[in-house]
Design an enzyme around this catalytic site. Structure first.
Site, short mmCIF file in Angstrom:
data_model
loop_
_atom_site.label_atom_id
_atom_site.label_comp_id
_atom_site.label_asym_id
_atom_site.label_seq_id
_atom_site.Cartn_x
_atom_site.Cartn_y
_atom_site.Cartn_z
N HIS A 221 6.45 6.22 -2.45
CA HIS A 221 7.91 6.17 -2.27
C HIS A 221 8.54 7.52 -2.60
CE1 HIS A 221 7.60 1.63 -3.32
NE2 HIS A 221 7.92 1.68 -2.04
N ARG B 82 2.66 3.76 6.82
CA ARG B 82 1.34 4.05 6.25
C ARG B 82 0.23 3.77 7.27
NH1 ARG B 82 2.83 0.35 1.27
NH2 ARG B 82 3.97 -0.48 3.04
P1 ADP Z 1 10.00 -3.37 1.55
O1 ADP Z 1 9.86 -4.65 0.80
O2 ADP Z 1 11.35 -3.17 2.18
O3 ADP Z 1 8.87 -3.02 2.50
P2 ADP Z 1 8.85 -1.37 -0.19
O4 ADP Z 1 9.36 -0.94 -1.53
O5 ADP Z 1 7.52 -2.03 -0.14
O6 ADP Z 1 10.00 -2.28 0.38
O7 ADP Z 1 8.81 -0.13 0.81
C1 ADP Z 1 9.95 0.58 1.18
C2 ADP Z 1 9.60 1.57 2.28
O8 ADP Z 1 8.69 2.54 1.78
C3 ADP Z 1 8.90 0.96 3.50
O9 ADP Z 1 9.34 1.62 4.66
C4 ADP Z 1 7.45 1.23 3.26
O10 ADP Z 1 6.72 1.29 4.46
C5 ADP Z 1 7.55 2.60 2.60
N1 ADP Z 1 6.38 2.90 1.77
C6 ADP Z 1 5.85 2.17 0.77
N2 ADP Z 1 4.76 2.76 0.24
C7 ADP Z 1 4.58 3.91 0.93
C8 ADP Z 1 3.59 4.97 0.89
N3 ADP Z 1 2.57 4.93 0.05
N4 ADP Z 1 3.72 5.99 1.78
C9 ADP Z 1 4.75 5.99 2.66
N5 ADP Z 1 5.69 5.04 2.76
C10 ADP Z 1 5.61 4.01 1.92
#
Ligand code: ADP
Length: 159
Positions: free
Chosen positions: A16, A89
């Site tokens: 994130h 991802r």
């Molecule tokens: P949600 O429940 O809305 O998916 P998350 O906190 O899981 O919330 O993720 C928020 C955003 O961050 C999403 O677009 C997700 O794909 C992206 N994300 C999560 N982990 C990673 C990572 N390791 N690399 C890139 N993007 C990520």
């Protein structure tokens, strides 16, 4: 241009943080928006997650942290944001994210979803992976900022 980076961030990971940092170099302002979703059972309260993200992004002057409930596009409109920032991802993210982007476009035509590809060493990383490891006492220091690791371990010790 203002971008909203919406998500659960339960907890925020280095993946994130990578998206937030790179987004902050592309947009005038990035608002990290913690989704308050009562139907999910989060580890941390929205207030705690805001506190954690604020701490981790303290060096990024054009990043703001907030929370919202309801539709992301309604929130984006309220903040005069033209962009929803999301991370991609793996292929399985793509299907879900594309559906969401198309849906949001039908709701609010003038808001664009912009995807940033994950930095490859974080392509396996999610908040769920962090929780799965931490609940069995495994190492998460390479997955989340140090202070967040402490919060996650203390959560499981208190259970
Ligand atoms: P949600 O429940 O809305 O998916 P998350 O906190 O899981 O919330 O993720 C928020 C955003 O961050 C999403 O677009 C997700 O794909 C992206 N994300 C999560 N982990 C990673 C990572 N390791 N690399 C890139 N993007 C990520």
């Amino acid at each position: 241009m203002i971008a909203i980076y919406p998500g659960s961030f339960d907890p925020i990971t280095l993946g994130h943080l990578d998206i937030i940092t790179r987004g902050s170099q592309l947009f005038e302002k990035v608002i990290v928006a913690v989704l308050s979703n009562p139907s999910k059972k989060p580890l941390f309260t929205v207030e705690k997650r805001i506190e954690q993200i604020t701490y981790c992004t303290k060096n990024l002057s054009n990043v703001e942290i907030d929370s919202f409930a309801g539709l992301t596009v309604t929130y984006a409109k309220l903040k005069s944001a033209k962009v929803l920032l999301r991370g991609l991802r793996v292929l399985s993210d793509f299907e879900k994210e594309l559906q969401m982007a198309h849906t949001n476009k039908t709701l609010q035509e003038d808001i664009e979803t912009v995807f940033l590809a994950t930095t490859k060493e974080y392509s396996f990383l999610s908040s769920s992976v962090v929780k799965e490891i931490a609940q069995f006492g495994g190492e998460i220091a390479h997955l989340v900022p140090k202070e967040i690791a402490e919060d996650v371990y203390s959560y499981y010790q208190k259970l």
